[in-house]
Design an enzyme around this catalytic site. Structure first.
Site: not given
Ligand code: PXP
Length: 382
Positions: A147, A150, A183, A185, A189, A210, A241, A291, A331
């Protein structure tokens, strides 16, 4: 072909029951057996009494097989969970693996092998090795999808054009990741519409979008056509999330979203807490994939609650597999807590973001990805 598992231990140690059941079925399939197999999981007192009654040996043991062979029943395998646990701890291997070894040993006896003479021992060990190899051959290591939200968070800190998540996705792919997750949003953001549009053209692995199950997002997904959509709950105020989807309360909305996306040939994954009712509903509404939210496990890591949260993930992953769903997890996973969950063979894919992007500030993105890959691909054991 049926497997009957009778868990007669009054206080059984925790193990992955569904996985064990699947291995029993696989063994029958590998051996081309079309008969029933009965498994009795007992404690030391029970196996001692069976050993005494049938073999005149007044002591406990790890496994006993009874070949039946006639009609529909192949035979019975009795395993002492107490001895299996003791042996696992002594050999420093996971309990599930020792159980699997004992099951294979008992099953190999039912196939007519024994260990009375040197020659027989060699033959039996060869056969057991073959079963183990063929069982493992069917297991594959999980994919790691990254992901990159960031990277865009950093860009948005200055509302600038860099760092560009599109550039980041290329580095992530070159480092060996199996897919890219973003993601989009409602408040944009971090990731924005332009990112998703260009990523769709440039990502060579898989693009997982996402999003919330809103009308706006469904229209965007329909145009972009990502390789998969992961539906997540979304709150404006949250930092990330916070929990899984409530598929039960939002059944109609989620079912409709899945139908809309399926019409565009986009498979759908549902981000859910490790909860049996949620996974049952996910199957009912037609999800291709779930997931599992690993946040609570990640939060509990290295505390007294870790085992409990880990076991929930293991159990839901096994249920997902038994439902025929693809199982993702993510996550809060980082360089310490990922190793334990990466050993769960029922998980097909991990979605990890924050920890990798955070590390990349110091190590560079490519190295941060490779280091996480080395954890995820270490090897599936349970
Ligand atoms: N899976 C989902 C559905 C998420 O919303 C996120 C966070 O954006 C992640 C995985 C990844 O989580 P993390 O950034 O804490 O590794």
């Amino acid at each position: 072909m049926y497997v009957f598992i009778n868990l007669s231990h009054p206080n059984p140690p925790v193990f992955n029951f569904l996985r064990f059941e699947r291995i029993c079925n696989k063994l029958l399939r590998l051996a081309n057996i079309n008969q029933e197999l009965s498994i009795l999981l007992v404690d030391n007192t029970q196996i001692k009494s069976i050993n005494n009654e049938w073999f005149n040996k007044n002591k406990s043991t790890n496994v006993i097989s009874f070949y039946h062979g006639k009609n529909d029943l192949l035979g019975d395998i009795v395993i002492s969970l107490d001895t299996a646990l003791y042996e696992a701890q002594n050999a420093n291997i996971p309990f599930d693996i020792r159980l699997e070894e004992l099951l294979i040993h008992g099953f190999t006896h039912l196939m007519g092998f024994d260990h009375e003479t040197e020659e027989q021992i060699i033959e039996m060990q060869e056969k057991e090795k073959k079963f183990k190899y063929n069982l493992n051959k069917e297991r594959i290591m999980a994919d790691l999808c990254i992901n990159i939200d960031h990277i865009a968070t950093l860009r948005q800190a200055r509302k600038d054009t860099q760092p560009d998540p599109v550039y980041a996705a290329s580095i992530v792919e070159l480092a060996g990741a199996d897919g890219i997750v973003v993601h989009l949003r409602e408040d944009r953001r971090h990731i924005n519409d332009r990112d998703v549009r260009i990523l769709r053209e440039t990502v060579k692995t898989r693009l997982n979008l996402e999003m919330a199950a809103t009308e706006e997002m469904l229209i965007i997904a329909g145009k972009i056509k990502p390789d998969i959509v992961t539906l997540v709950p979304e709150k404006r105020q949250e930092l990330t999330t916070e929990g899984g989807l409530d598929v039960i309360s939002n059944k109609e909305q989620i079912q409709n979203a899945i139908k809309t996306l399926n019409k565009k040939k986009i498979p759908v994954s549902l981000f859910i807490d490790p909860n049996q009712k949620q996974i049952e509903m996910s199957k009912e509404v037609g999800a291709h994939c779930i997931e599992i939210h690993t946040g609570l496990y990640a939060y509990a890591f290295a505390t007294e609650n870790e085992d409990e949260e880990f076991e929930k993930i293991m159990e839901i992953a096994a249920i997902g597999k038994n439902f025929g769903l693809r199982v993702h997890a993510g996550h809060g996973l980082d360089y310490r807590n990922t190793q334990r969950v990466s050993a769960i063979s029922d998980i097909d894919e991990f979605s990890i973001g924050y920890a990798i992007i955070a590390r990349s500030v110091f190590t560079g993105l490519e190295r941060a990805v490779r280091e996480m890959l080395s954890i995820v691909k270490k090897g599936v054991i349970i």
